[in-house]
Design an enzyme around this catalytic site. Structure first.
Site, PDB file in Angstrom:
ATOM      1  N   LYS A  60      53.619  40.692  82.979  1.00  0.00           N
ATOM      2  CA  LYS A  60      52.319  39.921  82.762  1.00  0.00           C
ATOM      3  C   LYS A  60      52.679  38.439  84.733  1.00  0.00           C
ATOM      4  CE  LYS A  60      51.648  37.414  79.580  1.00  0.00           C
ATOM      5  NZ  LYS A  60      51.773  36.202  77.999  1.00  0.00           N
ATOM      6  N   ARG A  69      51.855  42.439  64.308  1.00  0.00           N
ATOM      7  CA  ARG A  69      52.221  44.015  64.715  1.00  0.00           C
ATOM      8  C   ARG A  69      51.331  44.878  64.759  1.00  0.00           C
ATOM      9  NH1 ARG A  69      56.924  42.073  67.304  1.00  0.00           N
ATOM     10  NH2 ARG A  69      57.962  39.883  66.250  1.00  0.00           N
ATOM     11  N   LYS A  91      62.061  42.014  68.010  1.00  0.00           N
ATOM     12  CA  LYS A  91      61.108  43.565  67.363  1.00  0.00           C
ATOM     13  C   LYS A  91      60.048  44.055  67.956  1.00  0.00           C
ATOM     14  CE  LYS A  91      61.826  40.380  63.200  1.00  0.00           C
ATOM     15  NZ  LYS A  91      60.377  39.756  62.131  1.00  0.00           N
ATOM     16  N   GLU A 132      61.801  47.387  77.036  1.00  0.00           N
ATOM     17  CA  GLU A 132      60.875  45.751  76.104  1.00  0.00           C
ATOM     18  C   GLU A 132      59.943  46.449  76.218  1.00  0.00           C
ATOM     19  OE1 GLU A 132      61.054  43.189  75.160  1.00  0.00           O
ATOM     20  OE2 GLU A 132      61.997  42.134  76.411  1.00  0.00           O
ATOM     21  N   ASP A 133      58.776  45.034  75.249  1.00  0.00           N
ATOM     22  CA  ASP A 133      57.634  45.329  75.292  1.00  0.00           C
ATOM     23  C   ASP A 133      56.872  45.229  76.110  1.00  0.00           C
ATOM     24  OD1 ASP A 133      58.650  42.879  74.428  1.00  0.00           O
ATOM     25  OD2 ASP A 133      57.100  42.437  72.697  1.00  0.00           O
ATOM     26  N   ILE A 134      57.531  43.553  77.040  1.00  0.00           N
ATOM     27  CA  ILE A 134      56.657  43.150  78.177  1.00  0.00           C
ATOM     28  C   ILE A 134      57.679  41.480  77.938  1.00  0.00           C
ATOM     29  CG2 ILE A 134      56.286  40.779  76.110  1.00  0.00           C
ATOM     30  CD1 ILE A 134      53.630  40.632  77.760  1.00  0.00           C
ATOM     31  N   ILE A 135      57.618  42.094  80.185  1.00  0.00           N
ATOM     32  CA  ILE A 135      58.304  40.889  80.975  1.00  0.00           C
ATOM     33  C   ILE A 135      56.708  39.939  81.544  1.00  0.00           C
ATOM     34  CG2 ILE A 135      59.581  40.334  82.634  1.00  0.00           C
ATOM     35  CD1 ILE A 135      60.855  42.791  80.989  1.00  0.00           C
ATOM     36  N   ASP A 136      57.573  38.331  80.660  1.00  0.00           N
ATOM     37  CA  ASP A 136      56.604  36.902  81.131  1.00  0.00           C
ATOM     38  C   ASP A 136      57.538  37.279  82.471  1.00  0.00           C
ATOM     39  OD1 ASP A 136      54.801  34.888  80.905  1.00  0.00           O
ATOM     40  OD2 ASP A 136      55.189  35.119  78.874  1.00  0.00           O
ATOM     41  N   THR A 137      57.919  35.857  82.389  1.00  0.00           N
ATOM     42  CA  THR A 137      58.826  35.161  83.326  1.00  0.00           C
ATOM     43  C   THR A 137      59.812  36.035  83.757  1.00  0.00           C
ATOM     44  OG1 THR A 137      60.718  34.038  82.033  1.00  0.00           O
ATOM     45  CG2 THR A 137      57.821  32.956  82.027  1.00  0.00           C
ATOM     46  N   ASP A 163      53.475  40.809  69.050  1.00  0.00           N
ATOM     47  CA  ASP A 163      53.216  39.679  68.118  1.00  0.00           C
ATOM     48  C   ASP A 163      52.589  38.191  68.713  1.00  0.00           C
ATOM     49  OD1 ASP A 163      55.278  37.424  66.799  1.00  0.00           O
ATOM     50  OD2 ASP A 163      55.809  38.604  68.919  1.00  0.00           O
ATOM     51  N   LYS A 193      63.237  35.605  82.535  1.00  0.00           N
ATOM     52  CA  LYS A 193      63.871  34.906  81.889  1.00  0.00           C
ATOM     53  C   LYS A 193      65.146  35.490  80.930  1.00  0.00           C
ATOM     54  CE  LYS A 193      62.257  30.222  83.897  1.00  0.00           C
ATOM     55  NZ  LYS A 193      61.773  28.795  83.191  1.00  0.00           N
ATOM     56  N   PHE A 223      47.154  35.351  76.696  1.00  0.00           N
ATOM     57  CA  PHE A 223      48.372  35.582  75.821  1.00  0.00           C
ATOM     58  C   PHE A 223      47.725  37.330  74.585  1.00  0.00           C
ATOM     59  CE2 PHE A 223      50.931  35.196  71.792  1.00  0.00           C
ATOM     60  CZ  PHE A 223      52.224  35.328  72.242  1.00  0.00           C
TER      61      PHE A 223
END
Length: 222
Positions: free
Chosen positions: A166, A200, A69, A134-139, A194, A141, A187
């Site tokens: 990130k 959101r 979402k 996409e909203d965010i790329i973290d790791t 969210d 994976k 975070f």
């Protein structure tokens, strides 16, 4: 493709005091700072749209795949800017849209499991140029697993645009084709990102404080 460029937010960036912005009253006690103001998000999104049109212009039609979402606001704003450029420049391409919903977080921790819990029939991607938003790329994976899933449908070409990437020691090293902002390992919430489905409705990207994390945490099962 345009040279990969992005706005890098330093580790010591403090952001802005909440009192400088309009923040919903029900969240005022749950946030540390405004990290990326809405106006800056919009300016950066317009720049990304220009880069994408320059790269994709005159190509075959594109399927824009929104990762729900968290990506819905960025997706909508990005496509609005692309549509405006398609109307007003000599470079343009046709677009259709598809959606997929993934879940990989509970509270502020990645679960390590990627759940596909909603979306259109990805057969629509077969043989097409695909732009994943996409909203965010973290790791990284989650995106790598999504790319593996999409490749099962033999798309012609796949490119990825992410509002945020990130900087985290847990990263697998994946970098999308287009990046809005590179952010420290905090975070962040807002602009459809969210924390357990809350925040959101914030216009700005903000850092949630410990009180907010505790307030909206999902109790751990025994």
């Amino acid at each position: 493709m345009s040279e990969l460029q992005y706005h890098r937010i330093a580790d010591d960036e403090k952001g802005f005091d909440l009192s400088m912005f309009c923040v919903p009253k029900h969240y005022e006690d749950d946030l540390e700072r405004v990290y990326i103001p809405h106006g800056l998000i919009m300016d950066r999104t317009e720049r990304l749209a220009r880069n994408i049109v320059n790269d994709f212009g005159y190509e075959e039609p594109i399927v824009a795949l929104c990762v729900l979402k968290g990506g819905y606001r960025f997706f909508g704003d990005l496509l609005n800017y692309i549509s405006a450029l398609n109307r007003n420049t000599d470079r343009s391409f046709q677009m259709s849209v598809d959606f997929i919903r993934l879940k990989s977080y509970q509270n502020d921790q990645a679960t390590g499991k990627i759940q596909v819990i909603g979306g259109d029939n990805l057969e629509n991607l077969r043989g097409k140029n695909v732009m994943i938003v996409e909203d965010i790329i973290d790791t990284g994976k989650t995106m790598l697993k999504l790319l593996d899933l999409v490749k099962d449908y033999n798309p012609k070409k796949v490119r990825v645009v992410s509002l945020l990437v990130k900087r985290t020691p847990h990263s697998v090293g994946y970098r999308p084709d287009y990046i809005g902002f590179e952010v420290p390992d905090k975070f962040v919430v807002g602009y459809a990102l969210d924390y357990n489905e809350f925040f959101r409705d914030l216009n700005h990207v903000c850092v949630v404080n410990e009180k907010g994390k505790e307030k909206y945490a999902i109790p751990k099962s025994d």
